[in-house]
Write a protein that holds these residues in place. Structure first.
Motif, PDB file in Angstrom:
ATOM      1  N   GLU A 152       0.781  -1.126   0.020  1.00  0.00           N
ATOM      2  CA  GLU A 152       0.165   0.016  -0.233  1.00  0.00           C
ATOM      3  C   GLU A 152       0.836   1.317   0.012  1.00  0.00           C
ATOM      4  OE1 GLU A 152      -3.707   1.602   2.566  1.00  0.00           O
ATOM      5  OE2 GLU A 152      -3.355  -0.302   2.393  1.00  0.00           O
ATOM      6  N   VAL A 153       0.435   2.263  -0.754  1.00  0.00           N
ATOM      7  CA  VAL A 153       1.038   3.616  -0.821  1.00  0.00           C
ATOM      8  C   VAL A 153       0.172   4.664  -0.796  1.00  0.00           C
ATOM      9  CG1 VAL A 153       3.146   2.825  -2.279  1.00  0.00           C
ATOM     10  CG2 VAL A 153       1.117   3.570  -3.321  1.00  0.00           C
ATOM     11  N   GLU A 154       0.386   5.868  -0.372  1.00  0.00           N
ATOM     12  CA  GLU A 154      -0.322   7.096  -0.486  1.00  0.00           C
ATOM     13  C   GLU A 154      -1.563   7.116  -1.370  1.00  0.00           C
ATOM     14  OE1 GLU A 154       1.432  10.863   0.119  1.00  0.00           O
ATOM     15  OE2 GLU A 154       2.947  10.031   1.293  1.00  0.00           O
ATOM     16  N   THR A 155      -1.046   6.605  -2.637  1.00  0.00           N
ATOM     17  CA  THR A 155      -2.125   6.961  -3.765  1.00  0.00           C
ATOM     18  C   THR A 155      -2.892   5.818  -3.730  1.00  0.00           C
ATOM     19  OG1 THR A 155      -0.408   6.083  -5.325  1.00  0.00           O
ATOM     20  CG2 THR A 155      -0.495   8.604  -5.018  1.00  0.00           C
ATOM     21  N   GLY A 156      -2.944   4.640  -2.980  1.00  0.00           N
ATOM     22  CA  GLY A 156      -3.784   3.414  -3.197  1.00  0.00           C
ATOM     23  C   GLY A 156      -2.887   2.310  -2.949  1.00  0.00           C
ATOM     24  N   VAL A 157      -3.337   1.299  -3.549  1.00  0.00           N
ATOM     25  CA  VAL A 157      -2.749   0.050  -3.570  1.00  0.00           C
ATOM     26  C   VAL A 157      -2.006   0.031  -4.727  1.00  0.00           C
ATOM     27  CG1 VAL A 157      -2.873  -2.395  -3.170  1.00  0.00           C
ATOM     28  CG2 VAL A 157      -4.369  -0.868  -2.038  1.00  0.00           C
ATOM     29  N   ILE A 158      -0.589  -0.667  -4.999  1.00  0.00           N
ATOM     30  CA  ILE A 158      -0.153  -1.058  -6.006  1.00  0.00           C
ATOM     31  C   ILE A 158       0.460  -2.427  -5.956  1.00  0.00           C
ATOM     32  CG2 ILE A 158       0.937   1.218  -6.478  1.00  0.00           C
ATOM     33  CD1 ILE A 158       3.572   0.194  -5.372  1.00  0.00           C
ATOM     34  N   GLU A 159       0.417  -3.189  -7.205  1.00  0.00           N
ATOM     35  CA  GLU A 159       0.905  -4.533  -6.883  1.00  0.00           C
ATOM     36  C   GLU A 159       2.342  -4.646  -6.875  1.00  0.00           C
ATOM     37  OE1 GLU A 159       0.898  -7.013 -10.835  1.00  0.00           O
ATOM     38  OE2 GLU A 159      -1.117  -7.100  -9.905  1.00  0.00           O
ATOM     39  N   LYS A 160       2.877  -5.683  -5.878  1.00  0.00           N
ATOM     40  CA  LYS A 160       4.357  -5.869  -5.584  1.00  0.00           C
ATOM     41  C   LYS A 160       4.617  -7.003  -6.448  1.00  0.00           C
ATOM     42  CE  LYS A 160       7.958  -6.334  -2.370  1.00  0.00           C
ATOM     43  NZ  LYS A 160       8.352  -6.559  -1.216  1.00  0.00           N
ATOM     44  N   TYR A 161       3.645  -8.237  -6.260  1.00  0.00           N
ATOM     45  CA  TYR A 161       3.690  -9.450  -7.086  1.00  0.00           C
ATOM     46  C   TYR A 161       2.560  -9.717  -7.719  1.00  0.00           C
ATOM     47  CZ  TYR A 161       7.984 -10.167  -3.888  1.00  0.00           C
ATOM     48  OH  TYR A 161       9.370 -10.172  -3.406  1.00  0.00           O
ATOM     49  N   ARG A 162       2.672 -10.329  -8.798  1.00  0.00           N
ATOM     50  CA  ARG A 162       1.638 -10.733  -9.641  1.00  0.00           C
ATOM     51  C   ARG A 162       1.717 -12.174  -9.794  1.00  0.00           C
ATOM     52  NH1 ARG A 162       4.849  -8.544 -13.414  1.00  0.00           N
ATOM     53  NH2 ARG A 162       5.419  -9.433 -15.068  1.00  0.00           N
ATOM     54  N   ARG A 163       0.660 -12.852 -10.001  1.00  0.00           N
ATOM     55  CA  ARG A 163       0.640 -14.262 -10.290  1.00  0.00           C
ATOM     56  C   ARG A 163       1.029 -14.609 -11.677  1.00  0.00           C
ATOM     57  NH1 ARG A 163       0.220 -18.244  -6.189  1.00  0.00           N
ATOM     58  NH2 ARG A 163      -1.255 -17.591  -4.405  1.00  0.00           N
ATOM     59  N   HIS A 164       1.930 -15.270 -11.867  1.00  0.00           N
ATOM     60  CA  HIS A 164       1.906 -15.686 -13.366  1.00  0.00           C
ATOM     61  C   HIS A 164       1.168 -16.746 -13.849  1.00  0.00           C
ATOM     62  CE1 HIS A 164       4.135 -17.434 -16.861  1.00  0.00           C
ATOM     63  NE2 HIS A 164       4.732 -16.427 -17.132  1.00  0.00           N
ATOM     64  N   PRO A 165       0.509 -16.669 -15.080  1.00  0.00           N
ATOM     65  CA  PRO A 165      -0.696 -17.358 -15.540  1.00  0.00           C
ATOM     66  C   PRO A 165      -0.404 -18.819 -15.778  1.00  0.00           C
ATOM     67  CG  PRO A 165      -0.028 -15.769 -17.206  1.00  0.00           C
ATOM     68  CD  PRO A 165       0.818 -15.386 -16.013  1.00  0.00           C
ATOM     69  N   ASN A 166       1.057 -19.116 -16.061  1.00  0.00           N
ATOM     70  CA  ASN A 166       1.359 -20.407 -16.280  1.00  0.00           C
ATOM     71  C   ASN A 166       2.186 -20.967 -15.023  1.00  0.00           C
ATOM     72  OD1 ASN A 166       2.189 -22.758 -17.521  1.00  0.00           O
ATOM     73  ND2 ASN A 166       3.758 -21.850 -18.975  1.00  0.00           N
ATOM     74  N   GLY A 167       1.460 -21.397 -14.015  1.00  0.00           N
ATOM     75  CA  GLY A 167       2.013 -22.025 -12.842  1.00  0.00           C
ATOM     76  C   GLY A 167       1.789 -21.271 -11.620  1.00  0.00           C
ATOM     77  N   ASN A 168       1.258 -20.010 -11.922  1.00  0.00           N
ATOM     78  CA  ASN A 168       0.817 -19.113 -10.574  1.00  0.00           C
ATOM     79  C   ASN A 168       1.794 -18.934  -9.324  1.00  0.00           C
ATOM     80  OD1 ASN A 168      -1.802 -18.406 -10.588  1.00  0.00           O
ATOM     81  ND2 ASN A 168      -2.656 -20.043  -9.195  1.00  0.00           N
ATOM     82  N   GLY A 169       3.090 -18.878  -9.874  1.00  0.00           N
ATOM     83  CA  GLY A 169       4.234 -18.359  -8.919  1.00  0.00           C
ATOM     84  C   GLY A 169       3.838 -16.732  -8.896  1.00  0.00           C
ATOM     85  N   TRP A 170       4.789 -16.297  -8.084  1.00  0.00           N
ATOM     86  CA  TRP A 170       5.049 -14.803  -7.557  1.00  0.00           C
ATOM     87  C   TRP A 170       6.194 -14.137  -8.423  1.00  0.00           C
ATOM     88  CZ3 TRP A 170       0.652 -13.299  -5.378  1.00  0.00           C
ATOM     89  CH2 TRP A 170      -0.077 -13.898  -4.683  1.00  0.00           C
ATOM     90  N   VAL A 171       5.490 -13.278  -9.235  1.00  0.00           N
ATOM     91  CA  VAL A 171       6.627 -12.532 -10.099  1.00  0.00           C
ATOM     92  C   VAL A 171       6.507 -11.057  -9.659  1.00  0.00           C
ATOM     93  CG1 VAL A 171       7.176 -11.738 -12.576  1.00  0.00           C
ATOM     94  CG2 VAL A 171       6.191 -14.179 -11.902  1.00  0.00           C
ATOM     95  N   SER A 172       7.488 -10.353  -9.607  1.00  0.00           N
ATOM     96  CA  SER A 172       7.403  -9.087  -9.327  1.00  0.00           C
ATOM     97  C   SER A 172       7.019  -8.379 -10.523  1.00  0.00           C
ATOM     98  CB  SER A 172       8.721  -8.502  -9.074  1.00  0.00           C
ATOM     99  OG  SER A 172       9.097  -7.074  -9.116  1.00  0.00           O
ATOM    100  N   ALA A 173       6.125  -7.220 -10.269  1.00  0.00           N
ATOM    101  CA  ALA A 173       5.882  -5.985 -11.493  1.00  0.00           C
ATOM    102  C   ALA A 173       6.873  -5.485 -12.233  1.00  0.00           C
ATOM    103  CB  ALA A 173       4.752  -5.027 -10.593  1.00  0.00           C
ATOM    104  N   LYS A 174       7.990  -5.779 -11.480  1.00  0.00           N
ATOM    105  CA  LYS A 174       9.097  -5.001 -12.565  1.00  0.00           C
ATOM    106  C   LYS A 174      10.072  -6.204 -12.896  1.00  0.00           C
ATOM    107  CE  LYS A 174       9.345  -0.908  -9.670  1.00  0.00           C
ATOM    108  NZ  LYS A 174      10.075  -0.058  -8.806  1.00  0.00           N
ATOM    109  N   ALA A 175       9.930  -7.485 -13.066  1.00  0.00           N
ATOM    110  CA  ALA A 175      10.346  -8.453 -13.720  1.00  0.00           C
ATOM    111  C   ALA A 175       9.960  -8.991 -15.032  1.00  0.00           C
ATOM    112  CB  ALA A 175      10.341  -9.666 -12.706  1.00  0.00           C
ATOM    113  N   ARG A 176      10.560  -9.472 -15.821  1.00  0.00           N
ATOM    114  CA  ARG A 176      10.138  -9.781 -17.294  1.00  0.00           C
ATOM    115  C   ARG A 176      10.170 -11.395 -17.361  1.00  0.00           C
ATOM    116  NH1 ARG A 176      13.676  -6.242 -20.944  1.00  0.00           N
ATOM    117  NH2 ARG A 176      14.201  -8.615 -21.643  1.00  0.00           N
ATOM    118  N   VAL A 177       8.820 -12.144 -17.435  1.00  0.00           N
ATOM    119  CA  VAL A 177       8.986 -13.468 -17.545  1.00  0.00           C
ATOM    120  C   VAL A 177       8.132 -13.918 -18.711  1.00  0.00           C
ATOM    121  CG1 VAL A 177       8.365 -15.610 -16.554  1.00  0.00           C
ATOM    122  CG2 VAL A 177       8.941 -13.797 -15.052  1.00  0.00           C
ATOM    123  N   ALA A 178       8.749 -14.590 -19.668  1.00  0.00           N
ATOM    124  CA  ALA A 178       8.206 -15.061 -20.788  1.00  0.00           C
ATOM    125  C   ALA A 178       6.670 -15.840 -20.638  1.00  0.00           C
ATOM    126  CB  ALA A 178       9.058 -15.867 -21.673  1.00  0.00           C
TER     127      ALA A 178
END
Length: 140
Positions: free
Chosen positions: A8-34
């Protein structure tokens, strides 16, 4: 276990990790995964990291900041790949391996289970002979 979902930040909620659709692992919003990579459910990919096509990251594994995993790499269960490391195409990292910071692992290299690779080591590149590969627990 890390806090997975939101920061959470002042302007609302930002995503730190997102689920990768293939396998559902945790991926940083600033990472690049094929999209074709498989990220197991309890694996983490940190910011700045890159994971290539058809790579497989096992459960409990952690790809640290700015690490690069190229195409068709297999990362076993509970593997840690340190910050700034490079794993070249087709490499196989056995379960419970610990890869230090700024390590370079060559194409098609196979690391056995529980292998430890110290910081700033080159494994399987032309500058490293067969005796050095054996010293790091690599398969012949």
């Amino acid at each position: 276990m890390r806090k997975n979902i939101d920061v959470e930040v002042e302007t609302g909620v930002i995503e730190k990790y997102r689920r990768h659709p293939n396998g559902n692992g945790w991926v940083s919003a600033k990472a690049r995964v094929a999209p074709s990579a498989f990220i197991s459910e309890t694996a983490y990919i940190e910011s700045g990291a890159q994971v290539g096509r058809d790579a497989w990251v096992g459960p409990g594994s952690w790809i640290d900041h700015d690490a690069i995993i190229l195409d068709r790499v297999f990362v076993g269960q509970n593997v840690h790949i340190g910050q700034g490391s490079l794993v070249d195409r087709g490499a196989h990292l056995g379960s419970h391996a610990r890869i230090g910071r700024d390590v370079r692992i060559g194409a098609d290299v196979r690391l056995e289970r529980d292998t430890r690779v110290p910081d700033s080591t080159d494994v399987g590149f032309e500058t490293l002979g067969a005796s050095a590969r054996r010293a790091h627990g690599l398969a012949a």
